[in-house]
Design a protein around this motif. Structure first.
Motif, PDB file in Angstrom:
ATOM      1  N   ARG A 418      39.898  39.839  27.243  1.00 63.08           N
ATOM      2  CA  ARG A 418      40.172  40.403  28.565  1.00 63.08           C
ATOM      3  C   ARG A 418      39.313  41.634  28.853  1.00 63.08           C
ATOM      4  O   ARG A 418      38.864  41.847  29.984  1.00 63.08           O
ATOM      5  N   THR A 419      39.046  42.439  27.818  1.00 61.03           N
ATOM      6  CA  THR A 419      38.239  43.646  28.001  1.00 61.03           C
ATOM      7  C   THR A 419      36.803  43.277  28.360  1.00 61.03           C
ATOM      8  O   THR A 419      36.201  43.874  29.261  1.00 61.03           O
ATOM      9  N   ALA A 422      36.608  42.076  31.975  1.00 62.27           N
ATOM     10  CA  ALA A 422      36.759  43.190  32.932  1.00 62.27           C
ATOM     11  C   ALA A 422      35.483  44.025  33.012  1.00 62.27           C
ATOM     12  O   ALA A 422      35.062  44.428  34.105  1.00 62.27           O
ATOM     13  N   ASP A 452      45.796  37.454  33.530  1.00 68.26           N
ATOM     14  CA  ASP A 452      45.981  38.780  32.931  1.00 68.26           C
ATOM     15  C   ASP A 452      45.758  39.845  34.004  1.00 68.26           C
ATOM     16  O   ASP A 452      44.782  39.798  34.755  1.00 68.26           O
ATOM     17  N   SER A 453      46.658  40.813  34.094  1.00 67.49           N
ATOM     18  CA  SER A 453      46.585  41.821  35.155  1.00 67.49           C
ATOM     19  C   SER A 453      45.309  42.661  35.057  1.00 67.49           C
ATOM     20  O   SER A 453      44.737  43.066  36.075  1.00 67.49           O
ATOM     21  N   TYR A 454      44.828  42.888  33.829  1.00 66.84           N
ATOM     22  CA  TYR A 454      43.606  43.658  33.621  1.00 66.84           C
ATOM     23  C   TYR A 454      42.402  42.917  34.198  1.00 66.84           C
ATOM     24  O   TYR A 454      41.559  43.493  34.887  1.00 66.84           O
ATOM     25  N   SER A 457      42.610  42.710  38.037  1.00 67.85           N
ATOM     26  CA  SER A 457      42.141  43.959  38.630  1.00 67.85           C
ATOM     27  C   SER A 457      40.616  43.980  38.724  1.00 67.85           C
ATOM     28  O   SER A 457      40.043  44.391  39.739  1.00 67.85           O
ATOM     29  N   ASP A 483      50.305  45.031  37.994  1.00 67.73           N
ATOM     30  CA  ASP A 483      50.561  46.376  37.472  1.00 67.73           C
ATOM     31  C   ASP A 483      49.905  47.395  38.403  1.00 67.73           C
ATOM     32  O   ASP A 483      49.283  47.038  39.406  1.00 67.73           O
ATOM     33  N   VAL A 485      47.298  49.131  38.064  1.00 72.44           N
ATOM     34  CA  VAL A 485      45.838  49.024  38.147  1.00 72.44           C
ATOM     35  C   VAL A 485      45.439  48.022  39.229  1.00 72.44           C
ATOM     36  O   VAL A 485      44.490  48.237  39.990  1.00 72.44           O
ATOM     37  N   CYS A 486      46.173  46.892  39.310  1.00 69.45           N
ATOM     38  CA  CYS A 486      45.904  45.886  40.345  1.00 69.45           C
ATOM     39  C   CYS A 486      46.140  46.473  41.746  1.00 69.45           C
ATOM     40  O   CYS A 486      45.331  46.269  42.657  1.00 69.45           O
ATOM     41  N   SER A 489      43.316  48.816  42.547  1.00 67.00           N
ATOM     42  CA  SER A 489      42.075  48.084  42.836  1.00 67.00           C
ATOM     43  C   SER A 489      42.093  47.516  44.243  1.00 67.00           C
ATOM     44  O   SER A 489      41.089  47.551  44.953  1.00 67.00           O
TER      45      SER A 489
END
Length: 774
Positions: A418-419, A422, A452-454, A457, A483, A485-486, A489
């Motif tokens: 996920r990182t 992003a 995934d929310s990350y 976003s 979350d 962050v979303c 964004s």
């Protein structure tokens, strides 16, 4: 006789006396007491306790009449030895099972790292009608915390209440662990409040959980209560509070806490814990020593960290890594390299964390080349290392290289997480590379990461920056879990696409949904208010910021100064600016710009001088602001001196905007000769903005010849623009040269040039004012 031998066996078990136990075993065999199942069970337990698995298995096989305790004894033996395969085989063969059997298997699975399988076994246990004990709950809740299964943790909580185990300290600590690891500290606080006598585990868990959700001060207060109640402290609890103190240093990095009492409280308390650990005799505990190192390093107190490091009786790779990270955080890459060399000289092999810390040190110093060399020296980098180096290029806006590395990562069959997704979405956004962003979107769907929310976003940000705001809205609408962050964004995406009213209403919707705004939320919505020129809504937001306790945050404070000055309330901006405990370069720039735009040039220059006196180094934007102030206030000679100081004093090469400001300053004062000389020397002489500025000033001073030359250049550089025609016509009309005015208008008509319409902006206060909840 049998009871006397059983008592002797129990003594052997308690003292782990295997020789005496074998003598008793021989006596049992000689006197034909092997038919006594109870004695056989004690023998299995003895051999298991003494790590003699072979004798335990043989005794179990020789037991003629096995009962459930015999099976549990051998199952426990397999579990103690870590033999999961044999343990499962024994479990499957058991003619009957009790809760002890299930507990043994669940516990063994946890020890072997099979948390989800352990939870599956627990599900079967409950399904078969067995009631969990406090031991069961302790294991199951530990597994729930590891896999962040909050729902199952809550179901366990409900069952514990139902069967009367909710007051048991082991169950309570297990529940605290689940809620803390899942970030649900309100529920954790309720459980903690119901514990009659919380122990060191209870306090340690609460401190860790509060620290993880940035409740640093609250976590430290928890430690104070623990100390006041004289709860026993071990190395783990001391390490927990040191980790919290270290987190205070992490947040201080952003400039919010350096001058704050809480930051000082973190450091002072960390030093007090250091003294307490020595007093309690834990100075040789490596785990605690590493926590001390981490606390000093993250708070930037490297001299104390070096002292702790040199006094360590035993050093681990973790200790070296903390020192490297500490110097890296302070931007001292040469010291970090020195520590790495010492580490290798002492015979320690760097691990992946070592290299990642070195990467971070290189990045902090802006040495991308050194970071790349460090990465290339890694034989088999994992996804974490790939993420680190890709992030280096993305953060330094070398997005093309970041995307190339991402492709190379995939060619080496390293699966992105996920990182990674992003970061790459951020690079695609930075390049306006919509096609690349779409490919990453497709890959995230294939890898089941798009929910995934990350990642969501990142997708919202990418589509917003590439101008596809409807696609960003679609992702936001269909995201299964949103979350903060979303939300941030999406609000930022709307304001980026000039949909400021929508952004403001979305912020309102977020508040009504009980989602707590962050510093970024407030900074973004204040930007909306500024662009809408709505000081009324801006003041509402300001009130909520004070209520939520963000008024001392440097980013929020800067946004407030910007909002007030863009809405024309320069005195309101100044009032808040003076109240700010911490300022950064952006804050100073906003305030200087505010004075410049409101014709208060003397005050802008005075503030610029105050900024330099405070030790803050001006950047390119600072000079645009102060040169604009000089231009608007007729401070020509001062403006020229400040312009010349850019390169001589601060090593900044003037850009187009700086040349435009100083030429505007000279032209407004009628110093056209100096302006022309500067234009002939500058590298931007073919930019239409500079000629527009010059032409505008020619109108004020009636300089027809230069105006005609400027207009001619503009006709060449920007033939579609109406600006030179309008300005030239206005100059002619001010001098009464109506034939020339008619000629200019006919020329516009022939070339089909249309004048851009003007507009005015008013603030409507008769709108919904109930923007906030609570």
């Amino acid at each position: 006789m049998g009871s006397k031998i059983a008592n002797l066996l129990q003594t052997c078990i308690d003292k782990k006396s295997i020789i005496a136990g074998k003598v008793l075993h021989a006596y049992i065999l000689r006197t034909n007491l092997l038919t006594d199942t109870f004695l056989c069970n004690r023998l299995i337990e003895l051999y298991s306790k003494c790590n003699d698995q072979t004798s335990a298995y043989r005794t179990f096989d020789q037991t003629p009449q096995k009962d459930i305790y015999s099976w549990n004894a051998i199952l426990s033996c397999h579990c103690k030895a870590g033999n999961l395969t044999f343990a499962r085989q024994v479990f499957e063969k058991m003619p009957e099972r009790n809760v002890v059997s299930w507990n043994n298997l669940i516990s063994l699975m946890l020890k072997n790292g099979y948390q989800e399988k352990a939870l599956d076994v627990y599900g079967l246990m409950v399904l078969e009608g067995f009631l969990p004990t406090h031991v069961t709950f302790a294991s199951v809740l530990s597994a729930c915390g590891s896999v962040l299964d909050l729902q199952l943790g809550k179901r366990c909580h409900g069952l514990a209440i139902k069967i009367g185990l909710d007051k048991n300290i082991f169950v309570c600590n297990g529940l605290l662990s689940v809620y803390a690891k899942c970030g649900v500290m309100r529920e954790a606080a309720k459980v903690f409040g119901d514990i009659h006598e919380p122990n060191e585990v209870s306090f340690t868990t609460m401190m860790g959980g509060l620290g993880n959700i940035h409740g640093v001060f609250e976590a430290l207060e928890m430690f104070r209560i623990m100390h006041r109640k004289r709860v026993r402290m071990d190395s783990v609890s001391l390490s927990a509070v040191l980790n919290v103190c270290a987190k205070g240093g992490e947040y201080g990095e952003f400039g919010c806490y350096e001058e704050n009492d809480r930051f000082l409280y973190n450091v002072v308390l960390g030093e007090q814990v250091h003294g307490l650990s020595v007093k309690l005799g834990f100075e040789c505990d490596l785990f605690l020593s590493n926590s001390l190192l981490d606390m000093y390093a993250k708070n930037g107190i490297m001299k104390s960290a070096e002292t702790v490091f040199h006094n360590l009786g035993k050093v681990s790779v973790v200790s070296w890594n903390i020192m490297i990270a500490g110097y890296g955080q302070k931007g001292k890459s040469e010291k970090a390299v020195e520590v790495l060399q010492r580490m290798q000289y002492c015979g320690f092999e760097p691990d992946e964390v070592t290299y990642i810390n070195m990467l971070a040190a290189c990045v902090k110093c802006g040495d991308v080349e050194a970071a790349r060399q460090m990465f290339d020296s890694m034989s088999c980098p994992s996804v974490i290392s790939w993420n680190a180096i890709i992030s280096v290029y993305s953060q330094t806006e070398n997005h093309k290289e970041a995307i190339e590395l991402f492709r190379e990562m995939q060619s080496q069959t390293v699966k992105p997480d996920r990182t990674t997704v992003a970061i790459i979405l951020g690079s695609c956004a930075g390049m306006d590379f919509l096609d690349g962003g779409k490919q990453v979107h497709a890959a995230s769907i294939k890898a089941a990461l798009h929910t995934d929310s990350y990642v969501a976003s990142g997708l919202i940000g990418m589509y917003s920056k590439c101008g596809k705001i409807n696609m960003a809205k679609c992702i936001f609408s269909y995201a299964p879990e949103l979350d903060i962050v979303c939300w941030n964004s999406m609000i930022a995406g709307l304001t980026l696409n000039s949909l400021d009213k929508e952004a403001f209403m979305l912020f309102k919707q977020m508040r009504q949904g009980r989602m707590l705004p962050t510093e970024f939320s407030y900074a973004t919505v204040l930007s909306c208010c500024a662009k809408l020129s709505s000081s009324f809504q801006g003041r509402q937001v300001h009130s909520q910021i004070v209520k939520d306790g963000y008024e001392n945050d440097v980013f929020v404070g800067t946004a407030l100064v910007g909002m007030y000055r863009k809405c024309g309330d320069i005195d309101g901006a100044q009032k808040y600016f003076d109240m700010m405990p911490v300022r950064n370069i952006v804050t100073w720039n906003e305030m200087i710009h505010g004075y410049a735009q409101n014709g208060r040039g003397d005050e802008a220059v005075r503030l610029y001088q105050d900024m330099i006196a405070s030790g803050e180094k001006p950047d390119g934007i600072t000079f645009i602001a102060v040169l604009t102030a000089c231009s608007h206030s007729g401070l020509v000679d001062l403006g020229v001196r400040i312009f010349n100081s850019m390169q001589s004093n601060y090593g900044l090469e003037p850009k187009l905007d700086h040349y435009t400001c100083i030429i505007d300053c000279l032209s407004r004062a009628g110093r056209f000769h100096d302006a022309e000389l500067l234009m002939n020397k500058m590298p931007y002489k073919d930019d239409p903005i500079v000629w527009e500025v010059l032409l505008s000033s020619c109108r004020v001073h009636g300089n027809i010849s230069l105006a005609q030359q400027a207009a001619k250049e503009l006709f060449r550089l920007d033939p579609e623009s109406s600006v030179p025609y309008v300005l030239l016509a206005n100059i002619y009309s001010s001098l009464g040269r109506w034939e020339d005015v008619r000629a200019v208008r006919e020329l516009m008509s022939d070339k089909q040039i249309v004048k851009d319409p003007g507009y005015s902006w008013t603030e409507d206060r008769e709108q919904d004012t109930s923007l906030f909840v609570g």
